[in-house]
Design an enzyme around this catalytic site. Structure first.
Site, mmCIF file in Angstrom:
data_model
loop_
_atom_site.group_PDB
_atom_site.id
_atom_site.type_symbol
_atom_site.label_atom_id
_atom_site.label_comp_id
_atom_site.label_asym_id
_atom_site.label_seq_id
_atom_site.Cartn_x
_atom_site.Cartn_y
_atom_site.Cartn_z
ATOM 1 C CG ASN A 24 40.615 48.836 39.740
ATOM 2 O OD1 ASN A 24 41.058 49.392 38.741
ATOM 3 N ND2 ASN A 24 40.506 47.523 39.834
ATOM 4 C CD GLU B 98 48.435 40.959 32.458
ATOM 5 O OE1 GLU B 98 48.973 41.567 33.400
ATOM 6 O OE2 GLU B 98 47.260 40.542 32.496
HETATM 7 P P1 CMP Z 1 41.929 44.716 36.540
HETATM 8 O O1 CMP Z 1 42.833 44.131 37.565
HETATM 9 O O2 CMP Z 1 42.487 45.721 35.637
HETATM 10 O O3 CMP Z 1 41.312 43.518 35.658
HETATM 11 C C1 CMP Z 1 40.060 43.643 34.998
HETATM 12 C C2 CMP Z 1 39.314 44.853 35.407
HETATM 13 O O4 CMP Z 1 37.939 44.884 35.116
HETATM 14 C C3 CMP Z 1 39.378 44.992 36.907
HETATM 15 O O5 CMP Z 1 40.694 45.363 37.296
HETATM 16 C C4 CMP Z 1 38.299 46.029 37.175
HETATM 17 O O6 CMP Z 1 38.781 47.348 37.177
HETATM 18 C C5 CMP Z 1 37.369 45.879 35.977
HETATM 19 N N1 CMP Z 1 36.018 45.536 36.384
HETATM 20 C C6 CMP Z 1 34.949 46.316 36.193
HETATM 21 N N2 CMP Z 1 33.853 45.712 36.688
HETATM 22 C C7 CMP Z 1 34.232 44.535 37.209
HETATM 23 C C8 CMP Z 1 33.546 43.465 37.864
HETATM 24 N N3 CMP Z 1 32.228 43.479 38.079
HETATM 25 N N4 CMP Z 1 34.282 42.407 38.275
HETATM 26 C C9 CMP Z 1 35.632 42.353 38.066
HETATM 27 N N5 CMP Z 1 36.316 43.337 37.439
HETATM 28 C C10 CMP Z 1 35.629 44.429 37.019
#
Ligand code: CMP
Length: 143
Positions: free
Chosen positions: A114, A128
Site C-alpha cells: 500500500n 515512531e
Molecule cells: P500500515 O499503515 O503500515 O500499518 C500496518 C500495516 O499492515 C498496514 O499499513 C498494511 O499494509 C498491513 N496489513 C496487511 N494486511 C492487513 C490487514 N488485513 N489489515 C490491516 N493491515 C494490514
C-alpha cells in the site's frame, strides 16, 4: 489547529517503483514539509519492533517480510494538523479502496503493498519519529 509532526514511510513497493519523489511531492503539495528524510533497509528485528502493536495479527509475518524486502524511505512530515492531513493524502489502508487522487490510489496495489505508512495518532507519531530520528536530525523551519 496545531503544528504537528508525523512519521511517514515510503514502503518497498513504492521505492522500487521509483515513486519516492512523487509521493513526497504529494505531501508537500498538501502543506506537509519533510524536515528529515533517510532511505534505509530495515532488518527483520527493526520491522518487528516498529510494528510490535500488530504482533498478534495474522498478517504480521507477511508484513515484516514485505517491509524488509527492499529499502524504505522514512521521513518526518511537519505541518498544521500533520497526522490527519497525512492520512487524508495517503488514503485508506487498502489501496483497492483508495481514491485515485490519494497516494495509495495512485501507487498502492492492495492492503499489503500500500505504498506508504503514516502514524495514526499523536502518541504513536512521537514514538515512531523517535524510532528513526534523533532530536538533532529534526530541522524544523517553524521554530
Ligand atoms: P500500515 O499503515 O503500515 O500499518 C500496518 C500495516 O499492515 C498496514 O499499513 C498494511 O499494509 C498491513 N496489513 C496487511 N494486511 C492487513 C490487514 N488485513 N489489515 C490491516 N493491515 C494490514
Amino acid at each position: 489547529m496545531a503544528l504537528e509532526r508525523t512519521l511517514s514511510i515510503v514502503k518497498p513497493d513504492a521505492v522500487a517503483a521509483n515513486a519516492t519523489g512523487r509521493i513526497l511531492a504529494m505531501f508537500e503539495e498538501a502543506g506537509l514539509r519533510p524536515i528529515a528524510i533517510r532511505t534505509v533497509r530495515l532488518t527483520t528485528e527493526q520491522a518487528q519492533a516498529f510494528y510490535a502493536v500488530h504482533t498478534a495479527r495474522p498478517f504480521f509475518g507477511d508484513l515484516v517480510k514485505f517491509m524488509t524486502s527492499g529499502p524504505v524511505c522514512v521521513s518526518v512530515l511537519e505541518g498544521e494538523n500533520a497526522i490527519v492531513r497525512n492520512r487524508e493524502v495517503m488514503g485508506p489502508t487498502d489501496s483497492k479502496k483508495a481514491a485515485a487522487g490519494t497516494v495509495r490510489g495512485r501507487f498502492g496495489t492492495d492492503i499489503e503493498k500500500n505504498a506508504v505508512h503514516g502514524s495514526d495518532a499523536p502518541e504513536t507519531a512521537a514514538v515512531e519519529v523517535g524510532f528513526f530520528f534523533s532530536g538533532a536530525e529534526l530541522a524544523s523551519l517553524a521554530r
